[in-house]
Design a protein around this motif. Structure first.
Motif, PDB file in Angstrom:
ATOM      1  N   ARG A   4      95.865  48.039 141.339  1.00 33.19           N
ATOM      2  CA  ARG A   4      96.647  48.498 140.204  1.00 33.19           C
ATOM      3  C   ARG A   4      98.142  48.561 140.494  1.00 33.19           C
ATOM      4  N   GLY A   5      98.554  48.409 141.728  1.00 38.55           N
ATOM      5  CA  GLY A   5      99.949  48.525 142.078  1.00 38.55           C
ATOM      6  C   GLY A   5     100.113  49.326 143.346  1.00 38.55           C
ATOM      7  N   HIS A   6     101.362  49.532 143.725  1.00 41.20           N
ATOM      8  CA  HIS A   6     101.673  50.186 144.999  1.00 41.20           C
ATOM      9  C   HIS A   6     102.428  51.480 144.719  1.00 41.20           C
ATOM     10  N   VAL A   7     101.913  52.603 145.254  1.00 41.76           N
ATOM     11  CA  VAL A   7     102.515  53.924 145.052  1.00 41.76           C
ATOM     12  C   VAL A   7     103.023  54.444 146.394  1.00 41.76           C
ATOM     13  N   TRP A  28      94.520  51.704 143.660  1.00 44.52           N
ATOM     14  CA  TRP A  28      95.947  51.599 143.956  1.00 44.52           C
ATOM     15  C   TRP A  28      96.165  51.424 145.455  1.00 44.52           C
ATOM     16  N   HIS A 186     111.091  54.125 141.956  1.00 43.63           N
ATOM     17  CA  HIS A 186     110.636  52.920 142.666  1.00 43.63           C
ATOM     18  C   HIS A 186     111.105  52.846 144.121  1.00 43.63           C
ATOM     19  N   GLU A 196     110.303  49.893 148.603  1.00 50.11           N
ATOM     20  CA  GLU A 196     110.194  49.734 147.161  1.00 50.11           C
ATOM     21  C   GLU A 196     108.732  49.856 146.719  1.00 50.11           C
ATOM     22  N   PHE A 197     108.538  50.489 145.546  1.00 48.72           N
ATOM     23  CA  PHE A 197     107.191  50.721 145.033  1.00 48.72           C
ATOM     24  C   PHE A 197     107.168  50.571 143.517  1.00 48.72           C
ATOM     25  N   ASP A 198     105.964  50.409 142.983  1.00 46.99           N
ATOM     26  CA  ASP A 198     105.801  50.438 141.529  1.00 46.99           C
ATOM     27  C   ASP A 198     106.030  51.846 140.999  1.00 46.99           C
ATOM     28  N   TRP A 199     105.551  52.824 141.761  1.00 39.79           N
ATOM     29  CA  TRP A 199     105.762  54.228 141.419  1.00 39.79           C
ATOM     30  C   TRP A 199     106.065  55.014 142.689  1.00 39.79           C
ATOM     31  N   GLY A 317     108.949  55.071 136.890  1.00 41.79           N
ATOM     32  CA  GLY A 317     108.992  54.775 138.320  1.00 41.79           C
ATOM     33  C   GLY A 317     109.004  55.972 139.237  1.00 41.79           C
TER      34      GLY A 317
END
Length: 361
Positions: A4-7, A28, A186, A196-199, A317
């Protein structure tokens, strides 16, 4: 499972660990940054007794804390059942007692709690007969009290390593002994550079005070003792004039004795006076504590906003989870569940929107 993305999570205390674990279970990718080691010994959660007391807390807390705690009591068994390592969990209620001269305070607390709840069966005034059934060793000294039948407790000293293993086993990256110098949407900056991250999730507690000026620290003091001559079966709060003291039984004759409402952000060692007051209160509760042996002393400060209600501050973010006061174990699962709903775009599933505050960019 679909990624789902990178936190990126700043802070791996109780909130950071529950959040990381929950995100990983939902696909995630997670990277944690914490100035502590993997064991989390410097976290304020390690100085907490793990009491899940949504009704007893209503003496001073807002009703929202009760609602968070009730949801937490529902969610904790699900979290713990997903951990491979066992964590002590008990839900046999809690008891509040006072000496005869302090019974007016107990009656006042009873009225205050009843005014904030819908079902009077959530708090029950007990007489000597009921006390004899609940805690026989207290009956002779405390003939009356308040019983909160749905409340519980869990063992934080087992929870932290259990979550650590789950987080690492599920593939998270974990930067220990790492100071977060700055964070924003981010982006997390440490001595090793920028990431850097998606959230980004800010779970630093009092470590976030440079960004959250209204945070204050509330000192908690906890003494763990081994007391084979004591026979208590559930968390007990002793109401007394200076400050309430709690005694929490754990397996193998371990008892936690503590106080959590000291308005100070000092991390100084426990004073002689403070230690004597806690131990004297425990001895007054049950003389069997006279033969107890001190195993450990924990001191820490919990982060709190002026109203002692948690906040979720957010902008694209970036989400900050903070101000859980002494309700960390109580409220964290429900707050994390709302964060997961937010990330999934299921805004209608957020149960506690009153905690969410838009942060200016």
């Amino acid at each position: 499972m679909t990624q789902r993305g990178h936190v990126g999570i700043a802070g791996a205390g109780l909130v950071g660990r529950i959040l990381a674990f929950s995100l990983l279970r939902r696909g995630w990718r997670v990277t944690l940054f914490d100035r502590d080691r993997l064991d989390g010994r410097e976290s304020c959660g390690m100085a907490g007794a793990g009491m899940l007391a949504p009704f007893a807390e209503l003496e001073h807390a807002e009703p929202i804390v009760n609602h968070l705690g009730l949801e937490g009591l529902h969610l904790w068994p699900q979290i713990l059942s997903a951990c491979k390592k066992p964590v002590f969990f008990q839900q046999e209620g809690s008891l509040m007692v006072a000496e005869p001269k302090d019974r007016p305070d107990l009656a006042r607390i009873h009225r205050r709690v009843l005014a904030k709840i819908e079902d009077a069966q959530d708090v029950i005034a007990v007489d000597s007969h009921a006390m004899r059934h609940l805690e026989p060793n207290l009956c002779g000294r405390f003939g009356a009290g308040l019983y909160f039948p749905s409340e519980g407790q869990l063992e934080g000293w087992e929870l932290f390593p259990a979550l650590m293993h789950e987080i690492l086993d599920r593939g998270a990256r974990w930067h220990t002994c790492t100071e977060v110098r700055h964070l924003g949407a981010h982006r997390i900056e440490t001595q090793d550079g920028a990431h850097e991250f998606d959230w980004v999730m800010d779970c630093r507690g009092l470590g976030a005070r440079p960004d959250l000026k209204r945070l204050r620290g509330v000192r908690g003091e906890l003494i763990a003792v081994e007391a084979p001559d004591v026979r208590l079966t559930r968390p007990i709060r002793l109401i007394q004039p200076r400050f309430p003291v709690y005694v929490v039984p754990r397996p193998d004759s371990i008892y936690l004795i503590g106080a959590t409402v000291i308005e100070s952000d000092s991390l100084a060692p426990l004073s002689v006076r403070g230690g004597l007051e806690l131990l004297a209160a425990a001895y007054h509760l049950d003389p069997g504590f006279a033969t107890a042996r001190i195993c450990n002393v924990s001191i820490h400060c919990r982060p709190a906003f002026p109203d002692n209600v948690p906040r979720v501050l957010h902008r694209p973010g970036l989400i900050r989870l903070n101000g859980l006061y002494r309700h960390g174990f109580l409220a964290t699962p429900a707050i994390v569940a709302d964060v997961l709903a937010h990330l999934a775009g299921a805004l209608d599933d957020i149960q506690f929107p009153e905690l969410w505050h838009r942060e200016s960019e």
